[in-house]
Design a protein around this motif. Structure first.
Motif, PDB file in Angstrom:
ATOM      1  N   LEU A  54       0.864  -1.174   0.000  1.00  0.00           N
ATOM      2  CA  LEU A  54       0.000   0.000   0.000  1.00  0.00           C
ATOM      3  C   LEU A  54       0.901   1.224   0.000  1.00  0.00           C
ATOM      4  O   LEU A  54       1.789   1.344   0.843  1.00  0.00           O
ATOM      5  N   ILE A  55       0.703   2.105  -0.970  1.00  0.00           N
ATOM      6  CA  ILE A  55       1.508   3.325  -1.064  1.00  0.00           C
ATOM      7  C   ILE A  55       0.587   4.529  -0.874  1.00  0.00           C
ATOM      8  O   ILE A  55      -0.410   4.669  -1.580  1.00  0.00           O
ATOM      9  N   ARG A  56       0.925   5.374   0.078  1.00  0.00           N
ATOM     10  CA  ARG A  56       0.186   6.629   0.303  1.00  0.00           C
ATOM     11  C   ARG A  56       1.162   7.766   0.023  1.00  0.00           C
ATOM     12  O   ARG A  56       2.207   7.855   0.638  1.00  0.00           O
ATOM     13  N   THR A  57       0.823   8.612  -0.931  1.00  0.00           N
ATOM     14  CA  THR A  57       1.677   9.741  -1.260  1.00  0.00           C
ATOM     15  C   THR A  57       1.012  11.026  -0.803  1.00  0.00           C
ATOM     16  O   THR A  57      -0.204  11.122  -0.723  1.00  0.00           O
ATOM     17  N   ALA A  58       1.842  12.011  -0.510  1.00  0.00           N
ATOM     18  CA  ALA A  58       1.353  13.318  -0.085  1.00  0.00           C
ATOM     19  C   ALA A  58       1.465  14.293  -1.250  1.00  0.00           C
ATOM     20  O   ALA A  58       2.281  14.109  -2.155  1.00  0.00           O
ATOM     21  N   GLY A  59       0.646  15.308  -1.216  1.00  0.00           N
ATOM     22  CA  GLY A  59       0.737  16.368  -2.209  1.00  0.00           C
ATOM     23  C   GLY A  59       2.002  17.183  -1.973  1.00  0.00           C
ATOM     24  O   GLY A  59       2.632  17.109  -0.927  1.00  0.00           O
ATOM     25  N   SER A  60       2.399  17.955  -2.969  1.00  0.00           N
ATOM     26  CA  SER A  60       3.612  18.752  -2.875  1.00  0.00           C
ATOM     27  C   SER A  60       3.441  20.022  -3.675  1.00  0.00           C
ATOM     28  O   SER A  60       2.550  20.145  -4.501  1.00  0.00           O
ATOM     29  N   THR A  61       4.317  20.953  -3.427  1.00  0.00           N
ATOM     30  CA  THR A  61       4.364  22.172  -4.213  1.00  0.00           C
ATOM     31  C   THR A  61       5.237  21.919  -5.429  1.00  0.00           C
ATOM     32  O   THR A  61       6.323  21.359  -5.311  1.00  0.00           O
ATOM     33  N   TRP A  62       4.767  22.320  -6.586  1.00  0.00           N
ATOM     34  CA  TRP A  62       5.538  22.124  -7.819  1.00  0.00           C
ATOM     35  C   TRP A  62       6.428  23.320  -8.047  1.00  0.00           C
ATOM     36  O   TRP A  62       6.052  24.414  -7.689  1.00  0.00           O
ATOM     37  N   PRO A  63       7.610  23.191  -8.628  1.00  0.00           N
ATOM     38  CA  PRO A  63       8.163  21.956  -9.179  1.00  0.00           C
ATOM     39  C   PRO A  63       8.657  21.030  -8.077  1.00  0.00           C
ATOM     40  O   PRO A  63       8.942  21.467  -6.968  1.00  0.00           O
ATOM     41  N   VAL A  64       8.712  19.742  -8.396  1.00  0.00           N
ATOM     42  CA  VAL A  64       9.183  18.738  -7.446  1.00  0.00           C
ATOM     43  C   VAL A  64      10.538  18.206  -7.893  1.00  0.00           C
ATOM     44  O   VAL A  64      10.930  18.373  -9.046  1.00  0.00           O
ATOM     45  N   SER A  65      11.226  17.575  -6.969  1.00  0.00           N
ATOM     46  CA  SER A  65      12.492  16.936  -7.298  1.00  0.00           C
ATOM     47  C   SER A  65      12.326  15.427  -7.167  1.00  0.00           C
ATOM     48  O   SER A  65      11.921  14.943  -6.109  1.00  0.00           O
ATOM     49  N   ILE A  66      12.605  14.719  -8.225  1.00  0.00           N
ATOM     50  CA  ILE A  66      12.650  13.255  -8.205  1.00  0.00           C
ATOM     51  C   ILE A  66      14.063  12.912  -8.634  1.00  0.00           C
ATOM     52  O   ILE A  66      14.487  13.277  -9.731  1.00  0.00           O
ATOM     53  N   ASP A  67      14.793  12.247  -7.760  1.00  0.00           N
ATOM     54  CA  ASP A  67      16.207  12.042  -8.032  1.00  0.00           C
ATOM     55  C   ASP A  67      16.588  10.636  -8.469  1.00  0.00           C
ATOM     56  O   ASP A  67      17.760  10.332  -8.649  1.00  0.00           O
ATOM     57  N   LYS A  68      15.587   9.758  -8.644  1.00  0.00           N
ATOM     58  CA  LYS A  68      15.896   8.397  -9.078  1.00  0.00           C
ATOM     59  C   LYS A  68      14.670   7.761  -9.716  1.00  0.00           C
ATOM     60  O   LYS A  68      13.537   8.242  -9.543  1.00  0.00           O
ATOM     61  N   VAL A  69      14.911   6.706 -10.464  1.00  0.00           N
ATOM     62  CA  VAL A  69      13.858   5.828 -10.969  1.00  0.00           C
ATOM     63  C   VAL A  69      14.280   4.409 -10.618  1.00  0.00           C
ATOM     64  O   VAL A  69      15.433   4.153 -10.272  1.00  0.00           O
TER      65      VAL A  69
END
Length: 151
Positions: A54-69
């Motif tokens: 089960l994955i629960r994600t939170a909202g964020s202010t854009w722009p966001v940083s995603i540093d990996k896949v």
């Protein structure tokens, strides 16, 4: 990496290695107090041992940083049940993420997403205060992470 200029798509037709469809498109059983939808993945798992996360994600202010896949040695099935989610997809060539191929999908609740083994992805922040999805995957799948370096 800051994802400021990446396009947010509404369907997965433009992304190789994934299939996206509404939960209601599955076989349906109606009972007195619930409705069940039965999804059969279009790909086989290597064995019958699976796990559910089960994955629960939170909202964020854009722009966001995603540093990996990440990629997996087995396919995965995501069932998005609450909130509006985002998910980043990137092609990997010669063990390097191809940032030119990056696509961020906007995924509404009630969506099933099947991801082929080896397709690089990562869950992004919710576009609503929270979002919830259930992931079904092989209990024996291995995971590889790839850093997203600045171009």
């Amino acid at each position: 990496m800051k994802w400021e200029k990446i396009s947010v798509l509404h369907d997965a037709d433009a992304v190789a290695g994934i299939a996206m469809y509404p939960i209601e498109s599955a076989e349906k059983i109606q009972e007195d107090y619930f409705t069940a939808y039965f999804h059969r993945p279009s790909f086989p798992f290597q064995d019958s041992s699976v796990k559910c996360n089960l994955i629960r994600t939170a909202g964020s202010t854009w722009p966001v940083s995603i540093d990996k896949v990440e990629t997996h040695s087995e396919p995965e099935v995501f069932c998005f049940v609450e909130g509006i989610s985002t998910m980043l997809f990137v092609d990997v060539h010669d063990s390097k993420p191809d940032l030119e191929s990056a696509v961020l999908l906007k995924i509404p609740p009630g969506t099933v997403l099947q991801i082929s083994k080896g397709k690089a992805h990562y869950i992004g922040p919710a576009l609503t205060p929270t979002a919830v999805c259930m992931v079904v995957e092989s209990a024996h799948a291995s995971t590889l992470y790839y850093p997203l370096d600045q171009p």
